[in-house]
Design a protein around this motif. Structure first.
Motif, PDB file in Angstrom:
ATOM      1  N   GLU A 193       2.446   1.730  -3.461  1.00 27.86           N
ATOM      2  CA  GLU A 193       1.445   2.252  -4.404  1.00 27.86           C
ATOM      3  C   GLU A 193       1.183   3.731  -4.139  1.00 27.86           C
ATOM      4  OE1 GLU A 193      -1.797  -0.393  -3.712  1.00 27.86           O
ATOM      5  OE2 GLU A 193      -1.069  -1.926  -5.118  1.00 27.86           O
ATOM      6  N   LYS A 194       1.181   4.091  -2.860  1.00 28.79           N
ATOM      7  CA  LYS A 194       0.962   5.494  -2.498  1.00 28.79           C
ATOM      8  C   LYS A 194       2.123   6.370  -2.976  1.00 28.79           C
ATOM      9  CE  LYS A 194      -0.098   8.415   1.503  1.00 28.79           C
ATOM     10  NZ  LYS A 194      -0.494   8.422   2.932  1.00 28.79           N
TER      11      LYS A 194
ATOM     12  N   ARG B 213       1.680   6.934  -6.591  1.00 31.28           N
ATOM     13  CA  ARG B 213       0.551   7.839  -6.823  1.00 31.28           C
ATOM     14  C   ARG B 213       0.939   9.288  -6.522  1.00 31.28           C
ATOM     15  NH1 ARG B 213      -2.552   5.064  -3.883  1.00 31.28           N
ATOM     16  NH2 ARG B 213      -2.684   6.375  -2.019  1.00 31.28           N
ATOM     17  N   LEU B 214       1.700   9.485  -5.470  1.00 32.69           N
ATOM     18  CA  LEU B 214       2.065  10.832  -5.055  1.00 32.69           C
ATOM     19  C   LEU B 214       3.033  11.520  -6.021  1.00 32.69           C
ATOM     20  CD1 LEU B 214       2.402  10.313  -1.197  1.00 32.69           C
ATOM     21  CD2 LEU B 214       0.733  11.785  -2.358  1.00 32.69           C
TER      22      LEU B 214
ATOM     23  N   ILE C  30       0.590  14.373   2.627  1.00 32.45           N
ATOM     24  CA  ILE C  30       0.476  12.952   2.278  1.00 32.45           C
ATOM     25  C   ILE C  30      -0.586  12.243   3.118  1.00 32.45           C
ATOM     26  CG2 ILE C  30       2.856  12.894   1.496  1.00 32.45           C
ATOM     27  CD1 ILE C  30       3.535  11.226   3.978  1.00 32.45           C
TER      28      ILE C  30
ATOM     29  N   ASN D 286      -3.727  11.977   1.088  1.00 29.59           N
ATOM     30  CA  ASN D 286      -3.694  11.196  -0.152  1.00 29.59           C
ATOM     31  C   ASN D 286      -3.553   9.701   0.120  1.00 29.59           C
ATOM     32  OD1 ASN D 286      -3.463  13.268  -2.517  1.00 29.59           O
ATOM     33  ND2 ASN D 286      -2.162  14.056  -0.887  1.00 29.59           N
TER      34      ASN D 286
ATOM     35  N   SER E 166       0.824  -1.208   0.000  1.00 31.86           N
ATOM     36  CA  SER E 166       0.000   0.000   0.000  1.00 31.86           C
ATOM     37  C   SER E 166       0.860   1.262   0.000  1.00 31.86           C
ATOM     38  CB  SER E 166      -0.927  -0.004   1.217  1.00 31.86           C
ATOM     39  OG  SER E 166      -1.701   1.174   1.272  1.00 31.86           O
ATOM     40  N   LEU E 167       1.933   1.247   0.797  1.00 32.53           N
ATOM     41  CA  LEU E 167       2.823   2.407   0.831  1.00 32.53           C
ATOM     42  C   LEU E 167       3.498   2.605  -0.512  1.00 32.53           C
ATOM     43  CD1 LEU E 167       4.339   4.725   2.140  1.00 32.53           C
ATOM     44  CD2 LEU E 167       6.006   3.054   3.022  1.00 32.53           C
TER      45      LEU E 167
ATOM     46  N   SER F  58      10.185  10.559  -6.238  1.00 34.14           N
ATOM     47  CA  SER F  58       9.393  10.183  -5.074  1.00 34.14           C
ATOM     48  C   SER F  58       9.671  11.104  -3.896  1.00 34.14           C
ATOM     49  CB  SER F  58       9.683   8.729  -4.691  1.00 34.14           C
ATOM     50  OG  SER F  58       8.934   8.355  -3.551  1.00 34.14           O
TER      51      SER F  58
END
Length: 376
Positions: free
Chosen positions: A45-46, A49-50, A373, A376, A42-43, A326
């Motif tokens: 993917e985040k 996304r960010l 963050i 999001n 999940s992190l 990132s």
């Protein structure tokens, strides 16, 4: 119109998204650890996304100390200036291998665990490096005695010692749990600045194949110990070509984020060299990251004591430019160094000459801090 059609076709067939400026972002990413915890996935993917919104701002040892203070609960030099914490917190676990109570910078490991858990509760992200001692000589990480690395590989005279060090790292990583008992995801940056010759694992002190073997062994050993909460960061110093960056690269199945470190030096007061070099390296890395389907970062950066009052918006922002990275992490705010008789810090504090410009930097749409963050 023709250019947009070409961009669409590239995106469809490669999993890469391209902008009109030629900057590419990945849309087809997966973690190298196929057993990574759901929280780690999940992190990751985040983070991906960010990159479409901007880049995360990070700071080494941010919660532990700053200029003229140490171990004050909830304090941060960054928070003192902008009222918000960094999005990324840097830590180092050197000393763990020797069962030291404190790390290389004097931060107690128990406090470090507390800070990592505290940041995670707020939505912050932690990254860990490891300036571990030279296992062949017992001296520090900067002891670059040739062929030291070779001795820790399977069959080497220090291999068993080294595996006990990795055992201690595994225990530490697995001890990082949130209030629900879930392992906290960590951005792990081992063997950093590997293209420099100043560390025992660095270029010139081992062959590329030996380094790749060490990286793969570390990756596989930690997984064997049940560590599945790490996002692996491959990190170099300076490089001049795609081939140069990839000489020691262990392969796409062993790394998740590609990065380099770059600092502005005192002989570059205007920041021209820093901007040019960072931009040149991002241009190369951007192509590699797109082809290898990886994220990219500026894993360490800074200008000691920040004598330029406009450094944040005038130099650092220009150095990163439009590249979809990132995060960028600034090094620590140690404060006064008695031995060197000088101030040693890389982020502003209240009253520092670049404080106002840092507020402007914070307010840019592309800079992401902790509050950004969380949303999001």
């Amino acid at each position: 119109m023709k250019k947009n059609i070409q961009i669409l076709l590239i995106s469809m067939f490669t999993g890469v998204s391209c902008s009109s400026k030629g900057i590419v972002t990945n849309t087809n990413l997966s973690l190298s650890d196929k057993k990574a915890t759901p929280e780690t996935v999940s992190l990751f993917e985040k983070l991906n996304r960010l990159t479409k919104k901007g880049y995360l701002f990070g700071h080494q040892d941010d919660l532990a100390y700053g200029v003229n203070w140490k171990y004050e609960e909830g304090r941060s030099d960054i928070k003192d200036v902008v009222g918000d914490y960094p999005a990324v917190y840097g830590w180092d676990i050197a000393g763990l291998e020797k069962d030291d109570i404190n790390n290389i910078d004097g931060v107690p490991f128990e406090k470090m665990k507390h800070y990592i858990k505290e940041a995670n509760e707020r939505g912050g992200i932690s990254t860990i490096s490891w300036h571990f001692d030279n296992p062949a000589t017992g001296k520090n990480a900067w002891d670059n005695t040739p062929n030291s690395l070779k001795t820790v590989l399977p069959g080497g005279e220090n291999h068993q010692k080294f595996t006990t060090w990795l055992d201690k790292a595994a225990t530490f990583f697995l001890s990082l749990k949130d209030k629900k008992g879930k392992n906290i995801p960590i951005l792990f940056r081992p063997y950093h600045e590997l293209t420099g010759g100043w560390f025992w694992w660095g270029k010139g002190n081992c062959t590329p194949e030996e380094f790749k073997s060490l990286w793969k062994f570390t990756f596989e050993y930690l997984q064997k110990k049940g560590v599945h909460n790490l996002i692996y960061i491959y990190n170099t110093g300076s490089f001049n070509s795609k081939e140069d960056f990839l000489v020691h690269y262990p392969g796409d199945n062993y790394a998740d984020i590609l990065s380099f470190d770059n600092y502005q030096n005192n002989d570059d007061e205007e920041g021209t060299k820093f901007i040019e070099q960072t931009q040149n390296q991002f241009k190369i890395l951007n192509e590699i990251a797109a082809n290898q389907h990886k994220l990219m970062a500026l894993a360490e950066a800074g200008y000691e004591a920040i004598p330029d009052p406009k450094w944040w918006t005038g130099t650092l922002s220009k150095a990163i430019g439009d590249y979809k990275i990132s995060y960028v992490l600034l090094w620590r705010n140690h404060g006064w160094q008695e031995k060197e008789k000088k101030m040693h810090y890389y982020a502003p504090y209240k009253g520092q000459i670049s404080e106002k410009d840092f507020v402007d930097f914070y307010n840019l749409d592309t800079t992401l801090f902790e509050k950004d963050i969380i949303k999001n």
